[in-house]
Structures are given as structure tokens and as C-alpha cells.
Design a protein around this motif. Structure first.
Motif, PDB file in Angstrom:
ATOM      1  N   CYS A 298     -10.816  -1.081 -13.456  1.00 27.05           N
ATOM      2  CA  CYS A 298     -11.587  -1.582 -14.603  1.00 27.05           C
ATOM      3  C   CYS A 298     -12.663  -0.605 -15.070  1.00 27.05           C
ATOM      4  CB  CYS A 298     -12.234  -2.920 -14.263  1.00 27.05           C
ATOM      5  SG  CYS A 298     -11.010  -4.174 -13.905  1.00 27.05           S
ATOM      6  N   LEU A 299     -13.147   0.239 -14.180  1.00 28.57           N
ATOM      7  CA  LEU A 299     -14.260   1.126 -14.510  1.00 28.57           C
ATOM      8  C   LEU A 299     -13.957   2.135 -15.614  1.00 28.57           C
ATOM      9  CD1 LEU A 299     -16.050   2.134 -11.209  1.00 28.57           C
ATOM     10  CD2 LEU A 299     -17.085   1.212 -13.274  1.00 28.57           C
ATOM     11  N   GLY A 300     -12.743   2.642 -15.600  1.00 26.61           N
ATOM     12  CA  GLY A 300     -12.380   3.625 -16.598  1.00 26.61           C
ATOM     13  C   GLY A 300     -13.054   4.966 -16.392  1.00 26.61           C
ATOM     14  N   ALA A 301     -13.108   5.427 -15.159  1.00 28.19           N
ATOM     15  CA  ALA A 301     -13.783   6.683 -14.854  1.00 28.19           C
ATOM     16  C   ALA A 301     -12.830   7.873 -14.884  1.00 28.19           C
ATOM     17  CB  ALA A 301     -14.447   6.593 -13.490  1.00 28.19           C
TER      18      ALA A 301
ATOM     19  N   TYR B 107       0.816  -1.216   0.000  1.00 35.29           N
ATOM     20  CA  TYR B 107       0.000   0.000   0.000  1.00 35.29           C
ATOM     21  C   TYR B 107       0.851   1.268   0.000  1.00 35.29           C
ATOM     22  CZ  TYR B 107      -3.829   3.166   0.632  1.00 35.29           C
ATOM     23  OH  TYR B 107      -4.721   4.186   0.439  1.00 35.29           O
ATOM     24  N   THR B 108       2.000   1.201   0.677  1.00 42.27           N
ATOM     25  CA  THR B 108       2.913   2.348   0.684  1.00 42.27           C
ATOM     26  C   THR B 108       3.322   2.694  -0.745  1.00 42.27           C
ATOM     27  OG1 THR B 108       3.744   1.695   2.842  1.00 42.27           O
ATOM     28  CG2 THR B 108       5.136   3.190   1.581  1.00 42.27           C
ATOM     29  N   ILE B 109       3.651   1.662  -1.518  1.00 38.98           N
ATOM     30  CA  ILE B 109       4.070   1.873  -2.912  1.00 38.98           C
ATOM     31  C   ILE B 109       2.890   2.381  -3.756  1.00 38.98           C
ATOM     32  CG2 ILE B 109       4.986   0.712  -4.970  1.00 38.98           C
ATOM     33  CD1 ILE B 109       6.251  -1.315  -2.872  1.00 38.98           C
ATOM     34  N   TRP B 110       1.761   1.700  -3.628  1.00 39.73           N
ATOM     35  CA  TRP B 110       0.554   2.076  -4.395  1.00 39.73           C
ATOM     36  C   TRP B 110       0.167   3.531  -4.134  1.00 39.73           C
ATOM     37  CZ3 TRP B 110      -2.163   1.015  -8.450  1.00 39.73           C
ATOM     38  CH2 TRP B 110      -3.527   1.302  -8.536  1.00 39.73           C
ATOM     39  N   ASP B 111       0.180   3.913  -2.872  1.00 36.72           N
ATOM     40  CA  ASP B 111      -0.206   5.264  -2.479  1.00 36.72           C
ATOM     41  C   ASP B 111       0.789   6.298  -3.026  1.00 36.72           C
ATOM     42  OD1 ASP B 111      -1.801   7.156  -1.090  1.00 36.72           O
ATOM     43  OD2 ASP B 111      -0.267   7.241   0.470  1.00 36.72           O
ATOM     44  N   ARG B 112       2.068   5.985  -2.922  1.00 38.65           N
ATOM     45  CA  ARG B 112       3.109   6.924  -3.382  1.00 38.65           C
ATOM     46  C   ARG B 112       3.042   7.136  -4.887  1.00 38.65           C
ATOM     47  NH1 ARG B 112       8.134   6.335  -0.720  1.00 38.65           N
ATOM     48  NH2 ARG B 112       9.145   7.207  -2.541  1.00 38.65           N
TER      49      ARG B 112
ATOM     50  N   ARG C 133     -10.210   8.367  -3.778  1.00 38.28           N
ATOM     51  CA  ARG C 133     -10.796   7.032  -3.874  1.00 38.28           C
ATOM     52  C   ARG C 133      -9.790   5.925  -3.568  1.00 38.28           C
ATOM     53  NH1 ARG C 133     -13.774   7.017  -9.493  1.00 38.28           N
ATOM     54  NH2 ARG C 133     -14.598   5.036  -8.774  1.00 38.28           N
ATOM     55  N   ILE C 134      -8.540   6.299  -3.367  1.00 36.39           N
ATOM     56  CA  ILE C 134      -7.522   5.285  -3.097  1.00 36.39           C
ATOM     57  C   ILE C 134      -7.781   4.626  -1.745  1.00 36.39           C
ATOM     58  CG2 ILE C 134      -5.778   6.791  -1.981  1.00 36.39           C
ATOM     59  CD1 ILE C 134      -3.718   5.281  -3.867  1.00 36.39           C
ATOM     60  N   ASN C 135      -7.662   3.323  -1.693  1.00 35.26           N
ATOM     61  CA  ASN C 135      -7.794   2.609  -0.417  1.00 35.26           C
ATOM     62  C   ASN C 135      -7.135   1.240  -0.522  1.00 35.26           C
ATOM     63  OD1 ASN C 135      -9.809   0.352  -0.768  1.00 35.26           O
ATOM     64  ND2 ASN C 135     -11.021   2.071  -1.570  1.00 35.26           N
ATOM     65  N   PRO C 136      -6.969   0.535   0.601  1.00 38.44           N
ATOM     66  CA  PRO C 136      -6.218  -0.733   0.546  1.00 38.44           C
ATOM     67  C   PRO C 136      -7.074  -1.979   0.299  1.00 38.44           C
ATOM     68  CG  PRO C 136      -6.419   0.028   2.818  1.00 38.44           C
ATOM     69  CD  PRO C 136      -7.247   0.945   1.969  1.00 38.44           C
TER      70      PRO C 136
ATOM     71  N   SER D 121     -10.755  -5.533  -3.952  1.00 31.48           N
ATOM     72  CA  SER D 121     -11.936  -5.475  -4.824  1.00 31.48           C
ATOM     73  C   SER D 121     -12.240  -4.051  -5.256  1.00 31.48           C
ATOM     74  CB  SER D 121     -13.171  -6.043  -4.118  1.00 31.48           C
ATOM     75  OG  SER D 121     -12.876  -7.283  -3.580  1.00 31.48           O
ATOM     76  N   ASP D 122     -12.124  -3.119  -4.324  1.00 33.43           N
ATOM     77  CA  ASP D 122     -12.360  -1.712  -4.628  1.00 33.43           C
ATOM     78  C   ASP D 122     -11.400  -1.210  -5.697  1.00 33.43           C
ATOM     79  OD1 ASP D 122     -14.400  -1.249  -2.968  1.00 33.43           O
ATOM     80  OD2 ASP D 122     -13.370   0.223  -1.704  1.00 33.43           O
ATOM     81  N   MET D 123     -10.125  -1.550  -5.513  1.00 26.68           N
ATOM     82  CA  MET D 123      -9.113  -1.051  -6.438  1.00 26.68           C
ATOM     83  C   MET D 123      -9.238  -1.726  -7.804  1.00 26.68           C
ATOM     84  SD  MET D 123      -7.528   1.465  -5.091  1.00 26.68           S
ATOM     85  CE  MET D 123      -9.134   1.850  -4.466  1.00 26.68           C
ATOM     86  N   LEU D 124      -9.590  -3.021  -7.811  1.00 26.31           N
ATOM     87  CA  LEU D 124      -9.786  -3.710  -9.094  1.00 26.31           C
ATOM     88  C   LEU D 124     -10.950  -3.063  -9.850  1.00 26.31           C
ATOM     89  CD1 LEU D 124      -9.117  -6.043 -11.046  1.00 26.31           C
ATOM     90  CD2 LEU D 124     -10.699  -7.482  -9.744  1.00 26.31           C
ATOM     91  N   ARG D 125     -12.024  -2.772  -9.123  1.00 25.69           N
ATOM     92  CA  ARG D 125     -13.193  -2.135  -9.732  1.00 25.69           C
ATOM     93  C   ARG D 125     -12.806  -0.768 -10.313  1.00 25.69           C
ATOM     94  NH1 ARG D 125     -16.523  -1.876  -5.366  1.00 25.69           N
ATOM     95  NH2 ARG D 125     -16.407  -4.129  -5.248  1.00 25.69           N
ATOM     96  N   LEU D 126     -12.064  -0.023  -9.517  1.00 28.91           N
ATOM     97  CA  LEU D 126     -11.651   1.312  -9.945  1.00 28.91           C
ATOM     98  C   LEU D 126     -10.779   1.258 -11.210  1.00 28.91           C
ATOM     99  CD1 LEU D 126     -10.744   4.179  -7.726  1.00 28.91           C
ATOM    100  CD2 LEU D 126      -8.902   3.415  -9.171  1.00 28.91           C
TER     101      LEU D 126
END
Ligand SMILES: [Zn+2]
Length: 202
Positions: free
Chosen positions: A125-128, A98-103, A112-115, A118-123
Motif C-alpha cells: 500500500c505504501l507505494g515506495a 511464501y515460496t511462491i511470493w518469494d519466487r 524487505r520481503i518477509n512472511p 501486515s508488513d507485506m500489506l503495508r509495503l
């Protein structure tokens, strides 16, 4: 008394006397949900070796520690020391990841970033996002998963030593190399990809 008639099923409660191969195919084919993550994983700017690891991760087919539970073995996370190494822990919940992802992706994703896997996969794939940001987010998703998985495997063989700072540098290098190799120039619609990367990461 009327003769029995054969009817062809065209849809639920819709029977007709004539046969339609297309309608019949619809009835017998295995109706699987369209894979809603495919856009986030298979895209032109992706890196095949990273795509493959992400594809395995999505199906939860990577040999993570929790697979050994059936033999009564508990394998912890070698990156942070957590007791249970699962896919959802390694990818996003693990403080190392998460440290790397966040940085690296924080400025692109914003609040919308969080650890949560499922949330991150959705984000992803959504293409928003704008097209450039969407490509960068998808690229980062697969590059970080690939390199954290690799670091995890190296550590298991006493060879991994990279801290999060070094991983961040490596991710930056891999992304820049990938953008360079795509060779978008001049009037190409994605010509601004490198500029955008420098804006959000540089
Ligand atoms: Zn961990």
C-alpha cells in the motif's frame, strides 16, 4: 443577569454564535480512519475477482479454519499441514504461499520481503517503488492471494493438486495476460510494464 446564549460547536473548545453546516457536519460525522490500504487494492490494473478476495482477506472475512474454533473444531492448513489455519498463516506465513511470493515478487521487493501479512500489506500500500514496480507488486499481491485461496478451496474438495512450481507458472501467465489486455502501447507512460515484468521474472 445575562440571558443564556446558544452557541454552536465549531471544533474542540471552539464555540460560536453562528451556525456552520460544514463545521457541524465535521462534529457529527463518524470520523473513521481513512482506509490506508485502498490504494494497494483498488487500482486500474487490478483484476476484479482478485481484488474482491483481497478485500475480504484484509477485513479477515474469508472463511479460514480459525473461524471454526468457536465450535471446538481445529482446522489445519491443507497446503502445509500447520495446525491452525488463519488468514495470517495462509497469506505469507504458510511455506506454500511464501515460496511462491518469494519466487515471483522477490526481485521486485528485495530485502524487505518477509512472511508477515501486515508488513507485506503495508509495503504493497505504501507505494515506495517506481510506478511500474508498484503496479507489478500490487498485481502480484492480489493474483497470488487469489490463486492460493483457490488452490486451498480446491484441495478441500479433493480437486487441488498444484505444487508451488505450477502456481508460479500460472501467476506468470495471469500477469502477462493482464498486462496484454491493458493494451499500453507507443507513448503510453506504462508502455514498459511488460518489459519490466520480463526483466524481473523472465
Ligand atoms: Zn500452511
Amino acid at each position: 443577569m445575562k440571558d443564556d446564549k446558544f452557541l454552536w460547536k465549531h471544533d474542540t473548545d471552539d464555540y460560536k454564535e453562528y451556525f456552520s453546516s460544514a463545521r457541524t457536519w465535521e462534529q457529527i460525522r463518524c470520523k473513521k480512519e481513512a482506509v490506508n490500504w485502498s490504494d494497494g487494492v483498488w487500482f486500474k490494473q487490478g483484476i476484479p475477482r482478485c481484488t474482491f478476495i483481497v478485500w475480504l482477506a484484509i477485513q479477515n472475512r474469508l472463511p479460514t479454519g480459525d473461524r471454526k474454533r468457536q465450535w471446538g473444531i481445529t482446522q489445519g492448513c491443507i497446503l502445509c499441514g500447520d495446525r491452525d489455519e488463519t488468514r495470517d498463516h495462509l497469506f505469507f506465513a504458510c511455506p506454500y504461499f511464501y515460496t511462491i511470493w518469494d519466487r515471483v515478487a522477490g526481485r521486485l521487493i528485495g530485502r524487505r520481503i518477509n512472511p508477515d501479512w501486515s508488513d507485506m500489506l503495508r509495503l504493497v500500500c505504501l507505494g515506495a517503488y517506481s510506478l511500474l514496480d508498484q503496479i507489478l507488486i500490487r498485481l502480484l499481491f492480489q493474483v497470488i492471494i487469489y490463486h492460493v485461496w483457490r488452490e486451498r478451496n480446491l484441495r478441500r474438495h479433493q480437486q487441488g493438486i498444484k505444487g508451488t512450481d505450477q502456481l508460479v507458472c500460472m501467476v506468470n501467465k495471469v500477469v502477462k495476460n493482464r498486462i496484454t489486455s491493458l493494451g499500453y502501447k507507443g507513448h503510453h507512460g506504462l508502455e514498459g510494464l511488460m518489459r519490466r515484468w520480463f526483466e524481473v521474472f523472465g
